[in-house]
Design an enzyme around this catalytic site. Structure first.
Site, PDB file in Angstrom:
ATOM      1  N   GLU A  79       0.815  -1.212   0.000  1.00  0.00           N
ATOM      2  CA  GLU A  79       0.000   0.000   0.000  1.00  0.00           C
ATOM      3  C   GLU A  79       0.853   1.270   0.000  1.00  0.00           C
ATOM      4  OE1 GLU A  79      -3.047  -0.106  -0.601  1.00  0.00           O
ATOM      5  OE2 GLU A  79      -3.564  -2.186  -0.103  1.00  0.00           O
ATOM      6  N   ARG A  89     -18.267  -1.146   5.119  1.00  0.00           N
ATOM      7  CA  ARG A  89     -19.329  -1.907   4.445  1.00  0.00           C
ATOM      8  C   ARG A  89     -19.986  -2.893   5.403  1.00  0.00           C
ATOM      9  NH1 ARG A  89     -19.271  -6.819   2.269  1.00  0.00           N
ATOM     10  NH2 ARG A  89     -17.000  -6.974   2.497  1.00  0.00           N
ATOM     11  N   CYS A 142      -8.216  -1.916   7.870  1.00  0.00           N
ATOM     12  CA  CYS A 142      -6.852  -1.896   7.335  1.00  0.00           C
ATOM     13  C   CYS A 142      -6.393  -0.473   7.031  1.00  0.00           C
ATOM     14  CB  CYS A 142      -6.763  -2.763   6.067  1.00  0.00           C
ATOM     15  SG  CYS A 142      -6.884  -4.532   6.405  1.00  0.00           S
ATOM     16  N   HIS A 166      -1.326  -5.590   2.004  1.00  0.00           N
ATOM     17  CA  HIS A 166      -2.471  -6.486   1.917  1.00  0.00           C
ATOM     18  C   HIS A 166      -2.051  -7.797   1.269  1.00  0.00           C
ATOM     19  CE1 HIS A 166      -5.750  -3.317   2.507  1.00  0.00           C
ATOM     20  NE2 HIS A 166      -6.151  -4.349   3.228  1.00  0.00           N
TER      21      HIS A 166
END
Length: 214
Positions: A79, A89, A142, A166
């Site tokens: 990342e 979500r 995350c 990730h």
């Protein structure tokens, strides 16, 4: 001796395991002249930050590398950036589900990884492990922990450097999920070892093609 704090998360969203912690806990306690300190974080917005900050304060690591699961991704995703927003979500493991929440009111819009992300990419690719630079860490826990880590480093004027990676599902998570990408756990562990060595080897990052055309 250089100290690196490396974290993984506990399972969430009805999964029995989280590959980030399964991989992290298999790492050795020492790699060459690098001390590796392993920490499991709860998949909770608030508590994960508290646990991370407390351990950084107590350990004073030179580097912090956080690892998380990204089901659906094919490769080792390094990342680049974390943004100042929580937009979940699904609820976290405490049942908390923030929507469009600012993480820290006095924080920047975004923070960039201070790890040698291109050096890491070059190292793992040279060892035949698929990897890429990712420009979104999502808006779940995350991204929250990556942003919080870099915020904490800046606000406390630490010499520590930090970032986030990730990883895909591992094989045992996709046995009943046809066509879902995964990576062997042994490959993830090897990629993490190579990442730690790259962090130690690259004092400055390198320029390497890794951008996206869309």
């Amino acid at each position: 001796m250089m100290k690196i704090l490396i974290t993984g998360f506990d399972p969430f969203n009805n999964e029995k395991i989280n590959p980030s912690w399964e991989a992290v806990k298999q790492l050795p306690d020492k790699l060459k002249d690098i001390e590796i300190i392993k920490l499991q974080l709860p998949t909770e917005f608030k508590k994960s930050t508290e646990v991370l900050f407390e351990n950084i304060k107590n350990i004073s690591p030179d580097f912090v590398l956080c690892i998380g699961q990204a089901g659906g991704r094919y490769d080792f995703s390094i990342e680049r950036v974390a943004i100042n927003i929580d937009d979940a979500r699904i609820p976290d493991n405490s049942g908390f589900q923030p929507i469009d929440n600012t993480i820290f009111e006095d924080g920047k819009t975004a923070y960039f990884s201070s790890l040698p992300i291109k050096g890491i990419l070059k190292t793992i690719n040279e060892n035949n492990i698929p990897g890429s630079i990712s420009n979104t860490a999502g808006t779940f826990v995350c991204n929250h922990i990556m942003y919080s880590l870099l915020y904490y480093i800046e606000k406390n004027n630490l010499n520590t450097k930090g970032g986030f990676i990730h990883i895909p599902y591992i094989r045992e998570q996709v046995l009943n999920k046809k066509s879902t990408p995964f990576m062997e756990l042994s490959t993830v562990v090897e990629a993490l070892k190579l990442t730690i060595l790259a962090i130690n080897n690259y004092k400055k990052d390198i320029k390497l093609i890794g951008g996206l055309e869309f």
